[in-house]
Design an enzyme around this catalytic site. Structure first.
Site, PDB file in Angstrom:
ATOM      1  N   ASP A   1      54.644  28.640  35.794  1.00  0.00           N
ATOM      2  CA  ASP A   1      53.305  28.118  35.517  1.00  0.00           C
ATOM      3  C   ASP A   1      53.346  26.607  35.692  1.00  0.00           C
ATOM      4  OD1 ASP A   1      50.707  29.498  33.868  1.00  0.00           O
ATOM      5  OD2 ASP A   1      50.757  27.303  33.966  1.00  0.00           O
TER       6      ASP A   1
ATOM      7  N   ASP B   1      47.775  35.737  38.843  1.00  0.00           N
ATOM      8  CA  ASP B   1      46.831  35.925  37.723  1.00  0.00           C
ATOM      9  C   ASP B   1      46.025  34.634  37.663  1.00  0.00           C
ATOM     10  OD1 ASP B   1      45.496  36.794  35.517  1.00  0.00           O
ATOM     11  OD2 ASP B   1      47.231  36.909  34.203  1.00  0.00           O
TER      12      ASP B   1
ATOM     13  N   CYS C   1      40.469  37.783  35.346  1.00  0.00           N
ATOM     14  CA  CYS C   1      39.749  38.432  34.245  1.00  0.00           C
ATOM     15  C   CYS C   1      38.306  37.917  34.270  1.00  0.00           C
ATOM     16  CB  CYS C   1      40.418  38.189  32.903  1.00  0.00           C
ATOM     17  SG  CYS C   1      40.740  36.453  32.507  1.00  0.00           S
TER      18      CYS C   1
END
Length: 436
Positions: free
Chosen positions: A265, A310, A363
């Protein structure tokens, strides 16, 4: 505390949110610190009222003809919590010095009717921000109100069984007393249904089974995304936006010890307690790649069988769990996320080997962050194509594809999960193959 005091507390916290415009969790935490007499059941009930108001703020305001914290909390308690006008009046006992004043004549009449005005626009009925209605309508058409209403409901607690350590049947037996049941789509998922009113969700992280690493908290939609990413196998994997490591952990279990998962990340603060989670799960195949000088992933360029993205997004699919974010989201945030998504897809493309694949996940339910990004990506590159993710569904889940979740994009098909159609959080999943 009695219910009157809880109602007053919810009104106070919502007033604080109006003035300070900050995350609801911060407001609830600060209220608890300054009102230490409130027990855990009290804080749970107060938080439940506040969250339920935020889930249905627009429609509750339409019912009450006012958007004041008092009007909204009264409506949530009487209507969403099914206490009715009589129960609300009883809670506003004048002998309870912590209770608010009882409903006046106009409030009582509106609560008795409990109806959204016929002339209310769709964004009010759907409890969606008005400025986002064109995007939602583009995706859902005439079904937008139903989708919005499902997105404004409470979500249950979803768990992913860690198959490195246990089977679903074993964990089901251990959590039987909590009301856990098998999820309908994920073959490794469990769900504890959402409660009503002031019912408290079980504290699943206190269970010994959790401390032993037998399960993780993960929405069923996120589990499905991980299973679809893993379908077909992979030896070298990069989790490009790993955050707390939820999908890395799921991939470690799905792919087994032969896979090497590089969890990265670009902001190490987002890793949170990832090291503790990896150790608890026994996921030895995960290697944490910290951001630093230069490009820590450069050595992996062109080698990954699978890159899971993601992607940073607006989180519109998680509004059941984070309803305050629904009303704080601004157009500038969407524009920023779209730019970040394009950048992270370009970085993923350099990592994946010829013949490998990218699994792009958000999402979000917004087309700007989903099919638009995929169409733009493959439109500018001849070496990538969109796979038929709907064809991967059965291999990944062992179930038939639900109606209405396949999304045509770039010559292939992606998937869009929603609270209404799959009873999961909102997710978009696209698989991109790099030609060999």
């Amino acid at each position: 505390m009695r219910d009157g005091g809880r109602i007053s507390a919810a009104i106070e916290i919502l007033g604080d949110l109006e003035v300070r415009r900050r995350p609801v969790q911060d407001a609830l935490k600060d209220w608890g610190l300054t009102h230490r007499f409130a027990g855990s059941k009290d804080r749970n009930a107060i938080g439940g009222l506040v969250y339920d108001v935020l889930r249905r703020r627009a429609s509750l305001a339409a019912i009450m003809g006012a958007e004041t914290p008092r009007a909204l909390v009264f409506a949530a308690y009487a209507l969403m919590w099914r206490r009715g006008l009589e129960g609300l009046v009883a809670a506003c006992d004048p002998e309870d010095r912590h209770a608010p004043k009882a409903p006046d004549a106009d409030e009582a009449q509106r609560l008795s009717a409990g109806m959204i005005p016929e002339e209310a626009p769709d964004h009010v009925r759907a409890d969606l921000p008005e400025w986002l209605m064109p995007s939602f309508r583009r995706v859902f058409g005439e079904g937008v109100v139903g989708e919005g209403q499902a997105l404004a409901s409470r979500a249950g607690v979803d768990l992913r069984v860690n198959t490195l350590k246990a089977t679903r049947e074993e964990v089901l037996g251990l959590l039987e007393g909590l009301g856990a049941a098998a999820t309908p789509w994920s073959p490794i998922g469990l769900r504890i249904a959402a409660g009503e009113g002031d019912e408290k969700a079980p504290h699943v992280v206190s269970e010994l089974a959790y401390k032993r690493g037998l399960y993780e908290i993960q929405d069923e939609g996120s589990q499905i995304a991980s299973l679809i990413a893993a379908a077909g196998g992979a030896k070298t994997v990069v989790d490009l936006c790993a955050g707390g490591g939820g999908k890395s952990l799921a991939l470690a279990a799905a792919l087994g010890p032969a896979a090497r998962i590089h969890a990265y990340d670009n902001d190490k603060r987002r890793f949170g307690d990832i090291l503790d989670r990896v150790a608890r799960a026994g996921a030895d195949s995960i290697a944490i790649v910290e951001p630093g000088a230069g490009d820590p992933l450069a050595r992996l360029d062109g080698t990954a069988d699978l890159v899971i993205v993601d992607a940073p997004c607006t989180g519109t699919g998680t509004w059941r769990r984070r309803p305050d974010a629904k009303w704080r989201l601004a157009p500038g945030a969407l524009d920023m996320r779209v730019r970040q998504q394009a950048e992270v897809l370009d970085r993923a493309a350099r990592l994946v080997r010829p013949g490998g694949r990218i699994c792009y996940v958000t999402c979000s339910l917004l087309p700007e962050e989903n099919e638009d990004r995929i169409a733009a990506f493959v439109g500018g590159r001849q070496d990538f194509s969109v796979a038929d993710a709907s064809g991967i569904w059965k291999e990944a889940t062992g179930t038939e594809l639900p109606d209405g979740i396949a999304v045509k994009v770039g010559g292939g098909r992606a998937l869009r999960l929603t609270p209404r159609r799959t009873d999961t959080d909102g997710f978009f999943i696209a698989v991109l193959h790099r030609r060999g």
